[in-house]
Design an enzyme around this catalytic site. Structure first.
Site, PDB file in Angstrom:
ATOM      1  N   ASP A  97       9.656   7.008  12.527  1.00  0.00           N
ATOM      2  CA  ASP A  97      10.082   6.706  11.166  1.00  0.00           C
ATOM      3  C   ASP A  97      11.367   7.480  10.894  1.00  0.00           C
ATOM      4  O   ASP A  97      11.338   8.659  10.575  1.00  0.00           O
ATOM      5  CB  ASP A  97       8.994   7.073  10.158  1.00  0.00           C
ATOM      6  CG  ASP A  97       9.429   6.748   8.736  1.00  0.00           C
ATOM      7  OD1 ASP A  97       8.569   6.748   7.835  1.00  0.00           O
ATOM      8  OD2 ASP A  97      10.636   6.510   8.513  1.00  0.00           O
ATOM      9  N   TYR A 138       5.321  11.152   5.337  1.00  0.00           N
ATOM     10  CA  TYR A 138       5.272  10.044   4.377  1.00  0.00           C
ATOM     11  C   TYR A 138       6.042   8.874   4.958  1.00  0.00           C
ATOM     12  O   TYR A 138       7.173   9.047   5.426  1.00  0.00           O
ATOM     13  CB  TYR A 138       5.892  10.472   3.047  1.00  0.00           C
ATOM     14  CG  TYR A 138       6.000   9.381   2.000  1.00  0.00           C
ATOM     15  CD1 TYR A 138       7.252   8.918   1.589  1.00  0.00           C
ATOM     16  CD2 TYR A 138       4.877   8.818   1.410  1.00  0.00           C
ATOM     17  CE1 TYR A 138       7.369   7.931   0.624  1.00  0.00           C
ATOM     18  CE2 TYR A 138       4.987   7.824   0.440  1.00  0.00           C
ATOM     19  CZ  TYR A 138       6.237   7.388   0.049  1.00  0.00           C
ATOM     20  OH  TYR A 138       6.349   6.398  -0.904  1.00  0.00           O
ATOM     21  N   LYS A 158      17.558   4.084   3.650  1.00  0.00           N
ATOM     22  CA  LYS A 158      18.472   5.049   3.044  1.00  0.00           C
ATOM     23  C   LYS A 158      19.924   4.883   3.493  1.00  0.00           C
ATOM     24  O   LYS A 158      20.645   4.018   2.988  1.00  0.00           O
ATOM     25  CB  LYS A 158      17.942   6.467   3.292  1.00  0.00           C
ATOM     26  CG  LYS A 158      16.550   6.699   2.626  1.00  0.00           C
ATOM     27  CD  LYS A 158      16.037   8.072   2.884  1.00  0.00           C
ATOM     28  CE  LYS A 158      14.581   8.216   2.450  1.00  0.00           C
ATOM     29  NZ  LYS A 158      14.414   8.423   1.010  1.00  0.00           N
TER      30      LYS A 158
HETATM   31  P1  KE4 Z   1      11.276   3.796   0.335  1.00  0.00           P
HETATM   32  O1  KE4 Z   1      10.191   2.745   0.204  1.00  0.00           O
HETATM   33  O2  KE4 Z   1      11.174   4.850  -0.760  1.00  0.00           O
HETATM   34  O3  KE4 Z   1      12.675   3.199   0.428  1.00  0.00           O
HETATM   35  O4  KE4 Z   1      11.065   4.549   1.717  1.00  0.00           O
HETATM   36  C1  KE4 Z   1       9.831   5.134   1.994  1.00  0.00           C
HETATM   37  C2  KE4 Z   1      10.008   6.222   3.033  1.00  0.00           C
HETATM   38  C3  KE4 Z   1       9.620   5.975   4.323  1.00  0.00           C
HETATM   39  N1  KE4 Z   1       9.762   6.899   5.301  1.00  0.00           N
HETATM   40  C4  KE4 Z   1      10.303   8.113   5.027  1.00  0.00           C
HETATM   41  C5  KE4 Z   1      10.445   9.127   6.111  1.00  0.00           C
HETATM   42  C6  KE4 Z   1      10.729   8.421   3.705  1.00  0.00           C
HETATM   43  O5  KE4 Z   1      11.264   9.644   3.435  1.00  0.00           O
HETATM   44  C7  KE4 Z   1      10.587   7.459   2.678  1.00  0.00           C
HETATM   45  C8  KE4 Z   1      10.990   7.733   1.247  1.00  0.00           C
HETATM   46  N2  KE4 Z   1      11.416   9.069   0.973  1.00  0.00           N
HETATM   47  C9  KE4 Z   1      11.224   9.535  -0.378  1.00  0.00           C
HETATM   48  C10 KE4 Z   1      11.705  10.994  -0.421  1.00  0.00           C
HETATM   49  N3  KE4 Z   1      10.773  11.879   0.137  1.00  0.00           N
HETATM   50  C11 KE4 Z   1      11.954   8.690  -1.365  1.00  0.00           C
HETATM   51  C12 KE4 Z   1      12.004   9.273  -2.754  1.00  0.00           C
HETATM   52  C13 KE4 Z   1      11.019   8.626  -3.683  1.00  0.00           C
HETATM   53  O6  KE4 Z   1       9.866   8.348  -3.273  1.00  0.00           O
HETATM   54  O7  KE4 Z   1      11.410   8.396  -4.861  1.00  0.00           O
END
Ligand code: KE4
Length: 430
Positions: free
Chosen positions: A237, A142, A270
Site C-alpha cells: 500500500d 490503514y 495522493k
Molecule cells: P483515501 O481513501 O483517504 O484517499 O486513502 C486511504 C488510504 C489508504 N492507504 C494509506 C496508506 C493511507 O494513508 C490512506 C489515507 N491516509 C489518510 C491519512 N492518514 C488520509 C487522511 C484522512 O483520512 O482524512
C-alpha cells in the site's frame, strides 16, 4: 470575518462532526479545527487570515507545494476542454504510462478516485486471481475504509479480526487476519498453518498511519518469500509512500536493500493526483487479466481517470521526475527532523524522529517504535501540547499522534528554520 469557531459550529449543523473526514476534526488533539481559506506554496491561511507553514500537504498529495504554476496551468487548460466524459482519454494513458515508467513491478494500472477504492479493488483482485479468501494486514496500518480492512487483531494470532467500526458485520472481516507489524514469528506461523488459504498480505511499507514506522528489511523480505512460496500476493500500500518517499516509492527503497525485491500488487494515491481525487492500483499484466472487462473480477468508477484529475497528476509527476528533486526534498526533510531533535534535546525532552524523502515522523520517546502498541505508548499528552504550541506559532503539524508529516518542494530553508525556532519555544513552554 467569520471565525474558525463560528464556521465549526455552522459546519456541525450540516456535516457530521463538522468535517468530511474524521481526522480533520482535531478530536485526537482537542481544540477547534482551522477552516482553511486558501493555500499557496508551503503555506495555508485559515478563515481568520492566520498563516501556517503547512506540514500536512493534504496528507501527502501536495509534494510540490500549493499552486505550482505548471500544475495550475495544466488543470486550467484541462478544465476548459471538459470536466468528465465517461469515456477513455489519451491523458489517462499518459498517466498510466508515467506511473509504470517509474515503478518496475507494475506492468498495468487501473485508475480510481481514492486510496480506499484502490486498496479495496487490489484486495478483490488478489482474491479473484488466487481464488482464495483470507487476507493478512498489520495492526496500525490503514488502507482506507473498505469493510474488510476496518479490522483489529483477533484474540489470538490465528483467529480472525474484529471490526474496528460499527456497521461492519463480523462475517465481513472473518477472512481478515491482523498481525503485529514487524513480527517475524507471527508471519511465519500464519503461513505455516494457513499459507495455502491466503490471497494476499497487505502492508504499508513505511507506516505513515502509525506516524512513521518502517517495516524492517528482514520482515519485508520474509513476507515476500512466504508469499511466493505459498502462492499468495504481496500488496504494497503506497498510497502515502508512493512518489512521496522516492520516485519509485518505498518499494524502490527496499529493492536497494533486498536484491530483486518487488511487491506483486501496488496501491497508489495522493501524490499521483497532485491534490485532486485520483488513485490507482497496479500489478503484472498476467494478474490484471482477471479484471473487468477482461476477466471476472469486477471494478468500475464514473470518475475513474477523470480528465482534470489526470492533468493535475500528470503535471505533478512530470515535475517530481526532474533530476535532483528527491535529493533536495530528502535533505530538507532530514534537516527539519534534525532541527526538531536538537530542539527537544535542548529542552531535555525524549524525542525520536525519522524521514524518507518528503515524509517524516517523530515521537516523544527515546527510540523509534517498531509497532502499533509501542507507538500508542509514547507520550500522547506531550504530543498534543506540542501540536497546539506549534499551531499557535503558525506551524500546522498533523493533528494526531499516529499521523505522518510531509515537506514539499516549496518549503524554504527559512521555513524549516522558523519551524525549528517555534519548536524550541513550544518545547520550552510545554
Ligand atoms: P483515501 O481513501 O483517504 O484517499 O486513502 C486511504 C488510504 C489508504 N492507504 C494509506 C496508506 C493511507 O494513508 C490512506 C489515507 N491516509 C489518510 C491519512 N492518514 C488520509 C487522511 C484522512 O483520512 O482524512
Amino acid at each position: 470575518m467569520t471565525t474558525n469557531q463560528a464556521l465549526f459550529e455552522r459546519a456541525q449543523r450540516v456535516i457530521p462532526g463538522g468535517v468530511n473526514s474524521p481526522v480533520r476534526a482535531f478530536r485526537a488533539v482537542g481544540g477547534t479545527p482551522r477552516f482553511i481559506a486558501r493555500a499557496h506554496g508551503a503555506y495555508m491561511w485559515d478563515a481568520e487570515g492566520t498563516r501556517f507553514i503547512d506540514y500536512i500537504g493534504s496528507w501527502g498529495p501536495m509534494i510540490l507545494g500549493h499552486g505550482h504554476p505548471a500544475v495550475l496551468e495544466a488543470v486550467q487548460k484541462a478544465a476548459l476542454d471538459g470536466f468528465s466524459f465517461g469515456a477513455p482519454t489519451e491523458r489517462e494513458v499518459e498517466l498510466a504510462e508515467e506511473i509504470i515508467k517509474h515503478v518496475p513491478s507494475v506492468e498495468q494500472v487501473r485508475l480510481v478516485s481514492s486510496g480506499t477504492e484502490a486498496g479495496m479493488s487490489a484486495i478483490r483482485l488478489a482474491r479473484g486471481a488466487t481464488g482464495r479468501s483470507k487476507i493478512v494486514k498489520f495492526e496500525g496500518c490503514y488502507h482506507g475504509h473498505a469493510d474488510a480492512l476496518l479490522v483489529k487483531a483477533g484474540s489470538g494470532l490465528a483467529t480472525f479480526g474484529h471490526p474496528t467500526s460499527a456497521g461492519v458485520p463480523p462475517e465481513v472481516v472473518q477472512h481478515t487476519l491482523v498481525l503485529e507489524y514487524n513480527n517475524l514469528a507471527q508471519i511465519e506461523e500464519v503461513f505455516a498453518t494457513q499459507g495455502h488459504e491466503i490471497a494476499c498480505v497487505m502492508i504499508e511499507p513505511i507506516a505513515g498511519n502509525m506516524n512513521f514506522v518502517r517495516a524492517q528489511v528482514p520482515f519485508v523480505q520474509r513476507i515476500g518469500e512466504l508469499c511466493t512460496q505459498h502462492g499468495a500476493l504481496f500488496v504494497f500500500d503506497e498510497v502515502m509512500t508512493g512518489f512521496r518517499v522516492a520516485l519509485g516509492g518505498a518499494q524502490s527503497v527496499y529493492a536497494k536493500l533486498i536484491p530483486g525485491f518487488k511487491p506483486d500488487i501496488s496501491v497508489f494515491g495522493k501524490v499521483i493526483g497532485g491534490g485532486m481525487p485520483l488513485a490507482a492500483f497496479g500489478t503484472s499484466r498476467k494478474i490484471m487479466q482477471h479484471l473487468a472487462p477482461l476477466g471476472p473480477v469486477y471494478q468500475a468508477g464514473t470518475l475513474s481517470g477523470n480528465p482534470v484529475a489526470t492533468a493535475c497528476g500528470l503535471a505533478t509527476l512530470k515535475e517530481i521526475a526532474k533530476p535532483g528533486f528527491y535529493e533536495a526534498l530528502g535533505a530538507k526533510t532530514q534537516s527539519l527532523v534534525a532541527g526538531l531533535s536538537a530542539a527537544a534535546k535542548a529542552a531535555g525532552v525524549p524525542f525520536a524522529g525519522d524521514s524518507e524523502g518528503g515524509m517524516f515522523g517523530f515521537f516523544f520517546a527515546s527510540e523509534l517504535p517498531q509497532n502499533y502498541n509501542v507507538v500508542m505508548a509514547t507520550d500522547k499528552e506531550r504530543f498534543n501540547r506540542f501540536f497546539h504550541g506549534m499551531l499557535d506559532r503558525g506551524v500546522y503539524l498533523a493533528p494526531a499522534l499516529y499521523e505522518a508529516g510531509f515537506v514539499s518542494a516549496a518549503h524554504s530553508a527559512d521555513d524549516i528554520a522558523a519551524t525549528v525556532a517555534a519548536a524550541r519555544e513550544a518545547l520550552r513552554s510545554a
